[in-house]
Design an enzyme around this catalytic site. Structure first.
Site, PDB file in Angstrom:
ATOM      1  N   ASP A  59       0.851  -1.185   0.000  1.00 42.57           N
ATOM      2  CA  ASP A  59       0.000   0.000   0.000  1.00 42.57           C
ATOM      3  C   ASP A  59       0.893   1.243   0.000  1.00 42.57           C
ATOM      4  O   ASP A  59       1.680   1.442   0.932  1.00 42.57           O
ATOM      5  CB  ASP A  59      -0.907  -0.018   1.235  1.00 42.57           C
ATOM      6  CG  ASP A  59      -1.809   1.201   1.295  1.00 42.57           C
ATOM      7  OD1 ASP A  59      -2.456   1.491   0.290  1.00 42.57           O
ATOM      8  OD2 ASP A  59      -1.840   1.872   2.344  1.00 42.57           O
ATOM      9  N   THR A  92      -2.973   5.592  -4.043  1.00 39.64           N
ATOM     10  CA  THR A  92      -1.876   6.301  -3.353  1.00 39.64           C
ATOM     11  C   THR A  92      -0.543   6.071  -4.069  1.00 39.64           C
ATOM     12  O   THR A  92       0.283   6.966  -4.126  1.00 39.64           O
ATOM     13  CB  THR A  92      -1.771   5.827  -1.895  1.00 39.64           C
ATOM     14  OG1 THR A  92      -1.731   4.404  -1.871  1.00 39.64           O
ATOM     15  CG2 THR A  92      -2.946   6.290  -1.081  1.00 39.64           C
ATOM     16  N   THR A  93      -0.346   4.860  -4.616  1.00 36.85           N
ATOM     17  CA  THR A  93       0.881   4.579  -5.363  1.00 36.85           C
ATOM     18  C   THR A  93       0.834   5.267  -6.722  1.00 36.85           C
ATOM     19  O   THR A  93       1.805   5.898  -7.141  1.00 36.85           O
ATOM     20  CB  THR A  93       1.062   3.056  -5.557  1.00 36.85           C
ATOM     21  OG1 THR A  93       0.952   2.417  -4.297  1.00 36.85           O
ATOM     22  CG2 THR A  93       2.416   2.733  -6.156  1.00 36.85           C
ATOM     23  N   ASP A 385      -9.182   0.122   1.949  1.00 40.13           N
ATOM     24  CA  ASP A 385      -9.070   0.818   0.664  1.00 40.13           C
ATOM     25  C   ASP A 385     -10.311   0.570  -0.192  1.00 40.13           C
ATOM     26  O   ASP A 385     -10.887   1.501  -0.765  1.00 40.13           O
ATOM     27  CB  ASP A 385      -7.828   0.340  -0.112  1.00 40.13           C
ATOM     28  CG  ASP A 385      -6.537   0.928   0.453  1.00 40.13           C
ATOM     29  OD1 ASP A 385      -6.626   1.707   1.419  1.00 40.13           O
ATOM     30  OD2 ASP A 385      -5.455   0.601  -0.060  1.00 40.13           O
TER      31      ASP A 385
END
Length: 524
Positions: A59, A92-93, A385
């Site tokens: 994550d 997020t990545t 998520d």
């Protein structure tokens, strides 16, 4: 003539050096997390130097939160990743990698003597064209409940396919969709409680209607209670002992001491009577309940639950519709919680309390099982998520296709727009399109496929009018994302492009880095 106007140990980096320092930090961070991107992304182990605790995760937000950074530009990327996590819960990545790729392209342009402001202008034109193409491609099925549920299911599958739960993504996608649809359009995930219990396997996890509290019912109390009227409190129930701090009590005999103790007991008895006057049959306290008040309450037929920590009482008050009380003189002003059934259940070898038929019908609990604590922690992050993205999609119901399809669509739109632009801004706009194409390239690289071949085929497919074409990571070829059901939230994709382009612009404008003098600690 150069002159140092700063205090001792304060440093300044100017122009090219400042820009180079910013680029190096941002690119290093992008390279760190890009191997975790996509369904075939790798994990990272984060180990604490002080405690030795380890975290195994892919994550982006968790990785970026867990590393100590000294580079200013790298910290900006960490911040946009945190904002993405707070806003949407996933991507997020992607946002960090896209910002890093935009800066990588900008570095090449600056080497060609193109001014940063010109690059920023080109990026802005490209960003507007990309978002316009994304909005045009988005579809909305909110008017068709069956199709919309399928969209939600596909979004959950796509989100979970890059996580530890990818092997059982269909099972957990259904579980996440059921939990979010119970919220009836709310984005308040506090109604969904996640309980982690090590043991069994991941697919033994389940969704339980109602609320589960990780505590046990008090001694001498029935383990099952129907039509519960619950008083939720945060009060001390241990005053059956003398507690006079910072003072001395002198007595001239043990009789006087017994009188003091008797007075304390009478005081506690009066408090228990006040609590019972609310007409309740269940008392939940955030603090401990000592033996004497516990026995008094059980004599009155009141089930006691003690030490139900802050989060427990807050959530219990939310789902049962009760208020947290600290004083009990005015029963008419206290709002009681209600539920149909309270019972003690077993999960693994642990006893827990289940509240069924709570006032907030949307409340539910997900019980996560797994072989190790790291596995269960990562499963919780993955599920969180998915739940976050789904709850946002219920609000902003438009969806787009995943698997690099949306990025290629935006990249083609940017290239079309760049042809209409005159001057050096056109070169910057083309660079934005190349950066967007890096997302499918990285997806293919992480899976061990030939990215150059796949991405060129994908680009050709889009120019031929196959606007649903994306990368099929299981077969290693270009496929229809619509048929494969690889769907993502429009809000998520939009936020990724907005945040990444804004962060890249901000870092591009930097021409000076000033570091203040470290604060000196005076010797005592």
């Amino acid at each position: 003539m150069s002159m140092n106007i700063f205090g001792a140990e304060a440093t300044e980096e100017k122009a090219e050096n400042a820009r180079l320092s910013s680029f190096v930090g941002a690119l290093a961070l992008g390279d760190l997390v890009k191997s975790t991107l996509g369904p075939k992304g790798m994990n990272k182990i984060l180990q604490s130097a002080s405690t030795g605790d380890i975290n195994v995760t892919n994550d982006g937000a968790t990785i970026l939160k867990g590393i100590q950074l000294d580079n200013a530009a790298a910290k900006i990327l960490v911040n946009i990743s945190k904002v993405q996590d707070d806003e949407v819960g996933d991507g997020t990545t992607s946002v960090c990698v896209l910002a890093a790729e935009l800066l990588r392209e900008a570095e090449k342009l600056i080497a060609m003597k193109i001014h940063p402001q010109t690059i920023v202008e080109g990026y802005r034109i490209a960003s507007a064209a990309a978002l316009k193409a994304l909005e045009k491609a988005a579809v909305d099925h909110s008017a068709e409940p069956v199709q919309f549920r399928q969209d939600l299911f596909n979004i959950a599958r796509t989100t979970l396919s890059s996580k530890v739960l990818s092997q059982d993504k269909d099972y957990f996608a259904n579980l996440a969709v059921d939990a979010v649809l119970r919220l009836k359009g709310s984005t308040d995930l506090d109604h969904i409680q996640i309980i982690k219990k090590v043991g069994e396997k991941l697919t033994d996890s389940y969704l339980d209607e109602g609320f589960i509290l990780d505590k046990t019912i008090g001694i001498n109390c029935p383990k099952r209670l129907e039509n519960a009227k619950i008083l939720i409190a945060n009060t001390s129930m241990d005053t059956d002992k003398i507690k006079i701090f910072g003072a001395r009590v002198k007595v001239d005999g043990t009789g006087k001491l017994a009188e003091l103790e008797r007075a304390e007991r009478e005081k506690m008895k009066a408090k228990v009577d006040d609590i019972a006057s609310h007409g309740i049959n269940c008392f939940v306290n955030r603090q401990l309940i000592y033996n004497y008040p516990e026995s008094l309450l059980s004599e009155k037929g009141i089930v006691t639950i003690e030490h139900a920590d802050f989060e427990g009482v807050e959530r219990l008050s939310l789902v049962t519709g009760g208020e947290i009380a600290s004083t009990f003189e005015r029963p008419d002003l206290v709002k009681l919680g209600r539920c149909d059934l309270i019972e003690e259940i077993m999960i693994g070898e642990d006893k827990l309390i289940k509240f069924s038929g709570v006032a907030a019908g949307e409340a539910c609990t997900v019980v996560l099982r797994g072989s190790t604590s790291q596995m269960v922690d990562e499963a919780e992050r993955s599920l969180h998520d998915a739940l976050s993205v789904l709850s946002q999609t219920v609000k902003e119901t438009r969806v787009v296709l995943g698997g690099g399809c949306s990025e290629m669509l935006m990249s083609c739109a940017v290239e079309e727009e760049a042809r209409k632009i005159t001057g050096k801004k056109a070169i910057a706009s083309e660079a934005f399109g190349r950066a967007l194409r890096q997302i499918p390239t990285i997806l293919a690289d992480n899976a061990g496929y030939d990215s150059s071949d796949l991405v060129s085929k994908l680009r050709a497919a889009h120019y031929e009018g196959q606007f649903d074409a994306g990368l099929d990571m299981n077969e290693g070829k270009v496929g229809s994302m619509k048929k494969l059901g690889i769907t993502e939230s429009y809000k998520l994709k939009r936020q990724v492009v907005l945040s990444a382009s804004e962060a890249a612009e901000m870092i591009l404008r930097v021409d000076d880095i000033l570091r203040a003098t470290p604060r000196r600690r005076e010797a005592v």
